[in-house]
Design a protein around this motif. Structure first.
Motif, PDB file in Angstrom:
ATOM      1  N   GLY A   1       0.752  -1.325   0.207  1.00 18.91           N
ATOM      2  CA  GLY A   1      -0.050  -0.072   0.191  1.00 18.91           C
ATOM      3  C   GLY A   1       0.775   1.143  -0.021  1.00 18.91           C
ATOM      4  N   LEU A   2       1.788   1.276   0.698  1.00 16.43           N
ATOM      5  CA  LEU A   2       3.026   2.350   0.831  1.00 16.43           C
ATOM      6  C   LEU A   2       3.407   2.630  -0.609  1.00 16.43           C
ATOM      7  CD1 LEU A   2       4.424   2.038   4.273  1.00 16.43           C
ATOM      8  CD2 LEU A   2       3.043   4.091   3.570  1.00 16.43           C
ATOM      9  N   GLY A   3       3.994   1.570  -1.207  1.00 18.02           N
ATOM     10  CA  GLY A   3       4.561   1.604  -2.471  1.00 18.02           C
ATOM     11  C   GLY A   3       3.803   2.062  -3.499  1.00 18.02           C
ATOM     12  N   LEU A   4       2.386   1.845  -3.548  1.00 13.40           N
ATOM     13  CA  LEU A   4       1.484   2.356  -4.575  1.00 13.40           C
ATOM     14  C   LEU A   4       1.255   3.900  -4.413  1.00 13.40           C
ATOM     15  CD1 LEU A   4      -1.087  -0.602  -4.509  1.00 13.40           C
ATOM     16  CD2 LEU A   4       0.659   0.034  -6.203  1.00 13.40           C
ATOM     17  N   TYR A   5       1.088   4.040  -3.010  1.00 14.12           N
ATOM     18  CA  TYR A   5       0.761   5.592  -2.642  1.00 14.12           C
ATOM     19  C   TYR A   5       2.098   6.353  -3.234  1.00 14.12           C
ATOM     20  CZ  TYR A   5      -0.170   9.880   0.066  1.00 14.12           C
ATOM     21  OH  TYR A   5      -0.600  11.345   0.028  1.00 14.12           O
ATOM     22  N   ASN A   6       3.015   6.164  -2.664  1.00 10.83           N
ATOM     23  CA  ASN A   6       4.204   6.795  -3.136  1.00 10.83           C
ATOM     24  C   ASN A   6       4.378   6.816  -4.786  1.00 10.83           C
ATOM     25  OD1 ASN A   6       5.388   7.887  -0.782  1.00 10.83           O
ATOM     26  ND2 ASN A   6       5.892   5.914   0.166  1.00 10.83           N
ATOM     27  N   TYR A   7       4.084   5.717  -5.366  1.00  5.33           N
ATOM     28  CA  TYR A   7       4.476   5.836  -6.704  1.00  5.33           C
ATOM     29  C   TYR A   7       3.515   6.658  -7.467  1.00  5.33           C
ATOM     30  CZ  TYR A   7       6.002   4.135 -11.446  1.00  5.33           C
ATOM     31  OH  TYR A   7       6.292   4.067 -12.406  1.00  5.33           O
ATOM     32  N   PHE A   8       2.363   6.399  -7.348  1.00  6.00           N
ATOM     33  CA  PHE A   8       1.207   6.975  -8.107  1.00  6.00           C
ATOM     34  C   PHE A   8       0.712   8.399  -7.582  1.00  6.00           C
ATOM     35  CE2 PHE A   8       0.405   2.327  -9.063  1.00  6.00           C
ATOM     36  CZ  PHE A   8       0.234   2.584 -10.280  1.00  6.00           C
ATOM     37  N   VAL A   9       1.061   8.692  -6.527  1.00  3.82           N
ATOM     38  CA  VAL A   9       0.940  10.341  -6.210  1.00  3.82           C
ATOM     39  C   VAL A   9       1.712  11.042  -6.865  1.00  3.82           C
ATOM     40  CG1 VAL A   9       0.861  11.699  -4.105  1.00  3.82           C
ATOM     41  CG2 VAL A   9      -0.569   9.560  -3.729  1.00  3.82           C
ATOM     42  N   ASP A  10       3.136  10.370  -6.887  1.00  7.91           N
ATOM     43  CA  ASP A  10       4.057  11.303  -7.450  1.00  7.91           C
ATOM     44  C   ASP A  10       3.746  11.560  -9.041  1.00  7.91           C
ATOM     45  OD1 ASP A  10       6.503  12.799  -7.523  1.00  7.91           O
ATOM     46  OD2 ASP A  10       7.601  11.166  -7.773  1.00  7.91           O
ATOM     47  N   LEU A  11       3.214  10.867  -9.502  1.00 11.21           N
ATOM     48  CA  LEU A  11       2.872  10.646 -10.928  1.00 11.21           C
ATOM     49  C   LEU A  11       1.423  11.155 -11.235  1.00 11.21           C
ATOM     50  CD1 LEU A  11       4.092   7.259 -12.309  1.00 11.21           C
ATOM     51  CD2 LEU A  11       5.175   9.528 -12.054  1.00 11.21           C
ATOM     52  N   ALA A  12       0.726  11.696 -10.336  1.00 11.68           N
ATOM     53  CA  ALA A  12      -0.609  12.141 -10.245  1.00 11.68           C
ATOM     54  C   ALA A  12      -0.955  13.341 -10.920  1.00 11.68           C
ATOM     55  CB  ALA A  12      -1.221  12.456  -9.072  1.00 11.68           C
TER      56      ALA A  12
ATOM     57  N   ASP B   1       6.527   9.833  -3.629  1.00 12.52           N
ATOM     58  CA  ASP B   1       7.865   9.992  -4.122  1.00 12.52           C
ATOM     59  C   ASP B   1       8.062   8.493  -5.006  1.00 12.52           C
ATOM     60  OD1 ASP B   1      10.652   8.897  -4.474  1.00 12.52           O
ATOM     61  OD2 ASP B   1      11.232  10.116  -2.459  1.00 12.52           O
ATOM     62  N   ARG B   2       8.386   8.777  -6.424  1.00 15.75           N
ATOM     63  CA  ARG B   2       8.352   7.619  -7.333  1.00 15.75           C
ATOM     64  C   ARG B   2       9.253   6.562  -7.170  1.00 15.75           C
ATOM     65  NH1 ARG B   2       9.059   8.778 -13.623  1.00 15.75           N
ATOM     66  NH2 ARG B   2       9.556   6.473 -14.344  1.00 15.75           N
ATOM     67  N   GLU B   3      10.547   6.989  -6.866  1.00 15.20           N
ATOM     68  CA  GLU B   3      11.558   5.923  -6.524  1.00 15.20           C
ATOM     69  C   GLU B   3      11.436   5.075  -5.382  1.00 15.20           C
ATOM     70  OE1 GLU B   3      13.975   5.076  -8.786  1.00 15.20           O
ATOM     71  OE2 GLU B   3      13.104   6.476 -10.206  1.00 15.20           O
ATOM     72  N   LYS B   4      11.177   5.750  -4.312  1.00 14.60           N
ATOM     73  CA  LYS B   4      10.860   5.354  -3.180  1.00 14.60           C
ATOM     74  C   LYS B   4       9.556   4.127  -3.158  1.00 14.60           C
ATOM     75  CE  LYS B   4       9.574   6.229   1.958  1.00 14.60           C
ATOM     76  NZ  LYS B   4       9.477   7.118   2.536  1.00 14.60           N
ATOM     77  N   GLY B   5       8.583   4.645  -3.785  1.00 12.44           N
ATOM     78  CA  GLY B   5       7.367   3.773  -4.028  1.00 12.44           C
ATOM     79  C   GLY B   5       7.754   2.477  -4.898  1.00 12.44           C
ATOM     80  N   LEU B   6       8.671   2.511  -5.762  1.00 11.61           N
ATOM     81  CA  LEU B   6       9.068   1.428  -6.652  1.00 11.61           C
ATOM     82  C   LEU B   6      10.104   0.586  -5.822  1.00 11.61           C
ATOM     83  CD1 LEU B   6       8.915   0.707  -9.627  1.00 11.61           C
ATOM     84  CD2 LEU B   6      11.137   1.465  -9.967  1.00 11.61           C
ATOM     85  N   ASP B   7      10.942   1.133  -4.949  1.00 11.41           N
ATOM     86  CA  ASP B   7      11.429   0.164  -4.042  1.00 11.41           C
ATOM     87  C   ASP B   7      10.838  -0.296  -3.133  1.00 11.41           C
ATOM     88  OD1 ASP B   7      14.421  -0.355  -2.643  1.00 11.41           O
ATOM     89  OD2 ASP B   7      13.192   0.534  -1.178  1.00 11.41           O
ATOM     90  N   GLN B   8       9.811   0.268  -2.582  1.00 10.69           N
ATOM     91  CA  GLN B   8       8.958  -0.488  -1.520  1.00 10.69           C
ATOM     92  C   GLN B   8       7.966  -1.482  -2.070  1.00 10.69           C
ATOM     93  OE1 GLN B   8       6.882   3.178  -0.501  1.00 10.69           O
ATOM     94  NE2 GLN B   8       7.754   3.084   1.748  1.00 10.69           N
ATOM     95  N   LEU B   9       7.812  -1.293  -3.132  1.00 11.27           N
ATOM     96  CA  LEU B   9       6.803  -2.628  -4.084  1.00 11.27           C
ATOM     97  C   LEU B   9       7.911  -3.497  -4.351  1.00 11.27           C
ATOM     98  CD1 LEU B   9       4.808  -0.230  -6.445  1.00 11.27           C
ATOM     99  CD2 LEU B   9       3.844  -2.006  -4.659  1.00 11.27           C
TER     100      LEU B   9
END
Length: 581
Positions: free
Chosen positions: A201-212, A229-237
């Motif tokens: 859930g955190l990875g999806l939030y960080n990734y997609f909110v950064d690209l919103a 934070d796109r990079e952080k979200g990708l790392d979390q996923l």
């Protein structure tokens, strides 16, 4: 997703090596125990309100073992049986209404069926499940504040409600729910940094909110909602792939992200191969592999082989490989034939499909007629192409598809181009078979006779593009893009190529101008080209490594875009009883 030969096959374990075909973990009879020593504490402030007051007072949390019956329901879900999973968790919830896992995993599966159910019925059932998760989770951690699973289910219930609200256009409410979910997920992770389940859930939030989109970022700014934070979200996923419960979900999302925005189709293909190996009865993974091989890896022959493998399973009546799945696979075969310029074979396949038209999915027959019209524009006669477009418009009530059929009919009426000449078909056959020198000679000779023909300029430009002769490629693409005529994809695809060439030459500002022009082409027929332009806007285009030579050119875009991607849900009919939490 769902389907399995043995529903008791272990799903949850400490790790997952997707390439091994084995799923290390616990047996169906055992509990899903991922507990370990915990440390750390913390609170999270969202605007002016506390998120998770029960969490704020904890010094540590220990995830309790989940009930043993959860595993079987997750197996059904991940292997393609969505409704079976729903029934399973619904029955468990009736036996133990105090357990938040049961309504949450109903919600988990219910999300995949959003396009297969009446919207009003769906939304009522969905909101009822969200409320059931929130109530049972709240009651659970009132009794046991250290129950991290209860906090996690509550956080993800907000996340899932945010998804539906965004899907329905309720962007402000969706933004609030997503931020609330993020706050609670971060608290759970602080209490146990080794607990990987919140990372999805955190990875999806960080990734997609950064690209919103900008308007969503404006809402976020007004409400003091945390950014992404796109990079952080990708790392979390990527770290969440090893999560015992939500690891398969992380892999599905990453596969979509790798090819959808990160331009890593080979990595996406590898993930789908792992998922298919582990869940062999879910056709979505095979259809996605065929999709990637055709549209992103320029391997139409591999795509045809993959799709024909699906058709073999449909003929053998393998569970979940329904007639509708067969229609989707056959459609992919036709698209791959067109990518190889096998117009005559593609036309035979289309006509064979129309002789026994599939009833599902409902868009299939109109799409086949659109393909038939396009091929007949290439091969003739024009009158037959116009008739195919007229039938496509008459057979669908879906407004965008009707408008697309009408546009194609009108373009074909205005077109001054005739059928492809024998020489042009021969040149395309040489190009298809990798005889690029002979293909170039044939196309150059045709250009001398027809200097205004955009199709000839495009294919010459494509040859030069593959050979990294970017100056000559750009000249041919510019010549083709000046004539906004036939076929319909010429201008946007040439503009896309010009943007990619500018990126390769370090002219980023000019590249973005080309991508913006491509994004201005509206209509489903331009979808695949627009997606590539949007990827170029996010990340500069780069030449594939030498070992990935097959990726140097994207496939020929003729044919309908991918219509069913769906995030993993199988097309299934939903009954009113299944819609009741």
């Amino acid at each position: 997703m769902l389907w399995i030969e043995n529903p008791a096959r272990p799903l949850v374990g400490s790790s997952w090596n997707g390439t091994s075909g084995a799923a290390p973990g616990l047996s169906h009879q055992s509990t899903l125990d991922v507990s370990r020593p915990r440390s750390k504490t913390g609170t999270f402030l969202l605007g002016n309100e506390f998120v998770g007051t029960a969490l704020g007072s904890l010094a540590s949390g220990v995830p309790r073992p989940l009930p043993p019956d959860v595993q079987a329901g997750l197996n059904w879900y991940n292997d393609g049986f969505v409704t079976r999973s729903l029934d399973h968790f619904k029955e468990l919830a009736s036996r133990d209404p105090r357990e938040p896992a049961y309504p949450f995993f109903q919600l988990f599966a219910w999300w995949d069926l959003r396009e297969r159910t009446d919207p009003e019925l769906y939304d009522r059932a969905y909101e009822a499940l969200v409320q059931q998760v929130l109530r049972t989770a709240e009651a659970r951690f009132q009794e046991d504040p250290a129950d991290l699973w209860a906090h996690l289910f509550q956080a993800r219930a907000y996340e899932f409600r945010a998804r539906l609200r965004y899907y329905r256009g309720q962007h402000l409410a969706a933004t609030r729910d997503a931020a609330r979910a993020k706050g609670k997920l971060e608290q759970v992770l602080k209490l146990d940094p080794e607990f990987k389940e919140p990372l999805v859930g955190l990875g999806l939030y960080n990734y997609f909110v950064d690209l919103a989109p900008r308007f969503l970022k404006f809402f976020r700014f007004l409400l003091f909602i945390p950014g992404g934070d796109r990079e952080k979200g990708l790392d979390q996923l990527e770290r969440a792939m090893d999560a015992p419960v939500f690891g398969p979900e992380a892999r599905r999302w990453l596969a979509l992200i790798y090819y959808g925005t990160e331009r890593r189709p080979a990595d996406a293909l590898a993930l789908y191969q792992e998922l298919h190996q582990r869940y062999p009865h879910h056709p979505f993974f095979e259809l996605q592999m065929a999709h990637l091989q055709l549209y992103y890896l320029n391997r139409p022959l591999d795509s045809i082989e993959q799709a024909r493998g699906v058709l073999t399973k449909v003929s053998a009546r393998v569970p979940n490989y329904t007639a509708e799945i067969g229609a989707l696979a056959r459609f992919k075969v036709i698209q791959a034939m067109l990518a190889r310029y096998d117009y005559a074979e593609a036309l035979k396949e289309v006509r064979a499909c129309l002789e026994k038209p599939p009833s599902d999915p409902p868009w299939m027959v109109p799409r086949l007629l659109l393909l038939q019209g396009e091929i007949l524009e290439m091969l003739g006669p024009r009158e037959s192409a116009l008739e195919a477009y007229r039938k496509a418009e008459a057979l669908t009530s879906h407004l965008p598809l009707r408008e697309e059929a009408r546009r194609r009919f009108q373009r074909a009426q205005r077109s001054q181009a005739g059928p492809l000449s024998v020489q042009m078909l021969q040149a395309l056959a040489l190009k298809r078979d990798g005889k690029l020198v002979e293909a170039e000679q044939s196309l150059a000779a045709l250009r001398e006779k027809n200097p205004q023909a955009p199709l000839i300029h495009f294919h010459l430009g494509d040859l030069y593009f593959q050979r990294q002769d970017y100056a000559r490629a750009a000249a041919e693409f510019e010549a083709a893009a000046r004539n906004d005529s036939d076929p319909y994809w010429i201008q946007p695809l040439c503009l896309l190529r010009l943007g990619q060439i500018c990126d390769l030459q370090g002219k980023r500002k000019r590249a973005l101008e080309y991508y913006k022009k491509v994004d201005g082409f509206r209509g489903a027929e331009y979808e695949m080209i627009r997606i590539q332009a949007q990827q170029g806007s996010l990340k500069p285009f780069t030449e594939p490594d030498a070992g990935d030579a097959k990726q140097k050119a994207d496939s020929y875009p003729m044919g309908a875009p991918e219509v069913w991607l769906g995030g993993g849900a199988l097309p299934q009919r939903i009954t009113p009883s299944a819609a009741t939490p």
